[in-house]
Design an enzyme around this catalytic site. Structure first.
Site, PDB file in Angstrom:
ATOM      1  N   SER A  81      56.050 -53.837  58.874  1.00 31.09           N
ATOM      2  CA  SER A  81      54.861 -53.163  59.163  1.00 31.09           C
ATOM      3  C   SER A  81      53.725 -54.251  58.930  1.00 31.09           C
ATOM      4  CB  SER A  81      54.755 -52.257  57.848  1.00 31.09           C
ATOM      5  OG  SER A  81      55.659 -51.066  57.878  1.00 31.09           O
ATOM      6  N   HIS A 140      59.821 -59.645  53.124  1.00 30.90           N
ATOM      7  CA  HIS A 140      59.081 -59.768  51.881  1.00 30.90           C
ATOM      8  C   HIS A 140      59.250 -61.485  51.260  1.00 30.90           C
ATOM      9  CE1 HIS A 140      57.603 -55.737  51.408  1.00 30.90           C
ATOM     10  NE2 HIS A 140      58.782 -55.396  51.757  1.00 30.90           N
ATOM     11  N   ASP A 171      66.117 -54.361  53.471  1.00 30.61           N
ATOM     12  CA  ASP A 171      65.937 -55.339  54.835  1.00 30.61           C
ATOM     13  C   ASP A 171      67.406 -55.967  55.037  1.00 30.61           C
ATOM     14  OD1 ASP A 171      63.198 -54.775  54.446  1.00 30.61           O
ATOM     15  OD2 ASP A 171      62.875 -56.547  53.128  1.00 30.61           O
ATOM     16  N   ALA A 287      52.410 -59.197  51.294  1.00 32.62           N
ATOM     17  CA  ALA A 287      51.479 -58.862  50.245  1.00 32.62           C
ATOM     18  C   ALA A 287      51.625 -57.363  49.612  1.00 32.62           C
ATOM     19  CB  ALA A 287      50.075 -59.024  50.965  1.00 32.62           C
ATOM     20  N   ASP A 288      52.084 -56.426  50.381  1.00 32.34           N
ATOM     21  CA  ASP A 288      51.678 -55.139  49.952  1.00 32.34           C
ATOM     22  C   ASP A 288      52.635 -54.817  48.804  1.00 32.34           C
ATOM     23  OD1 ASP A 288      54.145 -55.136  51.274  1.00 32.34           O
ATOM     24  OD2 ASP A 288      53.937 -53.127  52.202  1.00 32.34           O
ATOM     25  N   ASP A 471      55.152 -49.633  65.020  1.00 32.08           N
ATOM     26  CA  ASP A 471      55.076 -50.905  64.690  1.00 32.08           C
ATOM     27  C   ASP A 471      56.412 -51.737  64.488  1.00 32.08           C
ATOM     28  OD1 ASP A 471      56.195 -49.452  62.750  1.00 32.08           O
ATOM     29  OD2 ASP A 471      55.142 -50.251  60.965  1.00 32.08           O
TER      30      ASP A 471
HETATM   31  O1  LIG Z   1      59.240 -50.750  52.755  1.00 30.23           O
HETATM   32  C1  LIG Z   1      59.205 -52.204  52.896  1.00 30.23           C
HETATM   33  O2  LIG Z   1      58.293 -52.810  52.239  1.00 30.23           O
HETATM   34  C2  LIG Z   1      59.414 -52.671  54.418  1.00 30.23           C
HETATM   35  C3  LIG Z   1      60.756 -53.065  54.357  1.00 30.23           C
HETATM   36  O3  LIG Z   1      60.957 -53.978  53.398  1.00 30.23           O
HETATM   37  O4  LIG Z   1      59.023 -51.620  55.489  1.00 30.23           O
HETATM   38  P1  LIG Z   1      57.577 -51.825  56.362  1.00 30.23           P
HETATM   39  O5  LIG Z   1      57.534 -53.108  56.671  1.00 30.23           O
HETATM   40  O6  LIG Z   1      57.854 -50.535  57.160  1.00 30.23           O
HETATM   41  O7  LIG Z   1      56.598 -51.294  55.145  1.00 30.23           O
HETATM   42 MN   LIG Z   2      56.517 -50.170  59.440  1.00 32.93          MN
HETATM   43 MN   LIG Z   3      59.698 -50.151  56.793  1.00 30.44          MN
END
Ligand SMILES: O=C(O)[C@@H](CO)OP(=O)(O)O
Ligand SMILES: [Mn+2]
Ligand SMILES: [Mn+2]
Length: 559
Positions: A81, A140, A171, A287-288, A471
């Site tokens: 994402s 990540h 992942d 980051a998230d 995405d």
């Molecule tokens: O859940 C998340 O953090 C990722 C997979 O590690 O998924 P996405 O990139 O779709 O947010």
């Molecule tokens: Mn995604």
């Molecule tokens: Mn995902």
């Protein structure tokens, strides 16, 4: 382009009009793959997406969403994402965190930077703590980067090292945590042979411990804090290998959701609480899911949970996670500088924007879309709406998630005629796909398709245009396969469920009553990827894209 002649003003598109309402729909985790029983998008009833596909090749095509097309190190890297929405929003391909860290480690530059020097100041008297996701998923973090960092830090004076692991299974295959822990334990044992006191100190599953995002559930971060900083957890073990093996043997256990644990010595004393004078590195580059912990580690004023202790530490992120908040203030590797995103351009060109998703994906269509920047560019031109996600559940339990609510918000925003762009992320295929529950993922895909229908109906009513894309892949392949594409079986003869994203391309469809006659996908961008979408969207708003953007996917032919 010299900075003096820079202008936010976009040139008018020679043929396409302005002022059409444009819906930009991102289906999260919705790739294109061959049709079999493990392709949940194929199995699900998805009449809306099926009908868009009928528009191929002029109004429907595939675009690349993984590997180098989105700035990842290799073509073996699945999309995700962060890189996907960065590319969609920024219109250019940036070397992403994974790659930047690779380079910084390979050249040794990581150790010359301010971030590492700051960390190093604690090596004499304090402990170096490394907190992050333990796998080779590459979304990540990456195990090989952790290994290099352990080597580099120990060679540069770290005498006492504690690793706080988060097990993956999202992942990478569920159950793979055991192997990753074994590898890390071996590495740490070798360091101990060299006289460095290096151990795993705590752990837990990424979705239950630490790696929440967009402030969906601070309890997740608190569980991690208690184990990592306070040395307190409901489970104590003598080794991390014993911990993951034991906790995985519980019914319904999974790597993603392992409960928090701490590793203790023979007297039951935790090996690695974080105390005054220690150094901490969060080694995820993405980051998230590190932003919340970064706030807890860095902010003096903090009221999201009771930290009990707020140790005086030197903290650095692998990267800076939020460019607007400058969080964390210290970091080992500079993040990609994603500037001049399409969102910022469009705001400067009077395009009024509405963006919406539910909490678990809210930052995808705002923060990631805008180049890892939180907040508005111009509050008068933009409205971002977050629908609260359910928390404390795995989404196979409620696979429809908030798809209807997101679609309703988008519909209302479109019908209000207050916005030129209405942008949403529909999370279902991805969030439910990650649970590995095939039945639930089929329900999820149907729900996402119905949400698309609601949005397209609204576009129909106002004479607008739509762009529907995704995405990266996820729900279109739920099984691990061999090179021939055949499902792989585990020792018990059961198919190996794939919870992760994929390497598949994703669809993009354009249409709607406002789409000018003669607009169609070009044939001369066969390798088009997500980064080509921003210029496409700018064209549909009636503008030419900046010259350094990846080229548009569309052309206008005279009928
Ligand atoms: O859940 C998340 O953090 C990722 C997979 O590690 O998924 P996405 O990139 O779709 O947010
Ligand atoms: Mn995604
Ligand atoms: Mn995902």
């Amino acid at each position: 382009m010299g900075s003096s002649d820079f202008s936010w003003k976009l040139a008018d598109h020679p043929k396409l009009p302005k002022g059409k309402a444009l819906a930009v729909v991102v289906l999260d985790g919705w790739g294109e793959a061959s049709a079999d029983q493990f392709n949940c998008i194929h199995v699900a009833e998805t009449p809306t997406m099926d009908s868009l596909k009928q528009g191929a090749p002029e109004k429907w095509r595939l675009v690349r969403a993984h590997g180098t097309a989105v700035g990842l190190p290799t073509e073996d890297d699945m999309g995700n994402s962060e890189v996907g929405h960065n590319a969609l929003g920024a219109g250019r391909i940036y070397a992403q965190g994974a790659k930047l860290v690779d380079i910084a480690l390979a050249t040794g530059k990581i150790y010359d930077g301010e971030g590492f020097k700051y960390i190093k100041e604690c090596f004499d008297a304090g402990t170096l703590h490394l907190i992050g996701l333990l796998s080779d998923g590459g979304v990540h973090s990456r195990l090989d980067q952790l290994q290099l960092l352990l080597k580099g830090a120990s060679e540069r004076g770290a005498k006492r090292i504690r690793v706080h692991i988060l097990t993956d299974g999202r992942d990478v295959l569920d159950g793979s945590s055991v192997g990753f822990v074994e590898t890390l334990e071996n590495d740490l044992a070798k360091l101990r042979e060299k006289g460095i006191d290096a151990r795993i100190a705590s752990g837990g599953g990424r979705m239950y411990v630490t790696m929440d995002r967009y402030e969906n559930d601070w309890e997740v971060v608190k569980r991690g804090w208690d184990a990592q900083v306070l040395g307190e957890a409901p489970h104590q073990f003598k080794s991390a290998l014993e911990a993951v093996k034991k906790l995985r043997s519980e019914p319904k256990a999974s790597d993603q959701y392992l409960p928090p644990f701490v590793i203790t010595d023979d007297n039951g004393k935790p090996f690695g609480p974080i105390v005054d004078g220690d150094a901490v590195v969060t080694f995820n580059f993405r980051a998230d899911r590190m932003t919340m912990l970064a706030k807890a580690l860095e902010y003096q004023d903090f009221d999201k949970f009771d930290r009990v202790r707020f140790p005086k530490i030197h903290y650095a992120g692998m990267l800076q996670y939020d460019g607007e908040l400058k969080l964390p203030s210290r970091y080992l590797v500079s993040p990609p500088e994603i500037g001049r995103t399409s969102g910022e351009y469009l705001v400067h060109n009077r395009v009024r924007t509405f963006a919406c998703s539910e909490t678990v994906k809210f930052g995808h269509v705002t923060f990631f879309w805008n180049g890892n920047r939180s907040g508005y560019f111009n509050q008068n031109m933009e409205e971002y709406v977050e629908i609260p996600s359910d928390s404390g559940i795995t989404f196979n339990v409620k696979p429809k998630m908030k798809a209807v609510e997101i679609a309703e918000k988008a519909r209302d925003a479109i019908l209000s005629r207050k916005f030129d762009q209405v942008r949403v992320n529909l999370p279902n295929g991805d969030m439910v796909g990650h649970t590995g529950d095939i039945e639930a993922t089929i329900v999820a895909c149907k729900a996402a398709d119905e949400a698309v229908k609601m949005i397209l109906d609204a576009i129909e009513q106002v004479g607008g245009i739509y762009v529907v894309t995704a995405d990266h892949g996820n729900a279109e392949d739920m099984v691990k396969r061999n090179k021939k594409g055949e499902p792989l079986l585990d020792k018990a003869g059961k198919v190996q469920i794939l919870t992760s994203h994929t390497l598949q391309p994703v669809p993009i469809a354009i249409g709607g009553p406002g789409l000018a006659p003669g607009v169609r996908f070009r044939k001369d961008v066969p390798n088009g990827g997500l980064a080509n979408v921003a210029a496409t969207v700018m064209n549909l708003h009636g503008f030419e894209a900046p010259s350094d953007y990846e080229t548009t996917l569309i052309e206008v032919v005279d009928n």
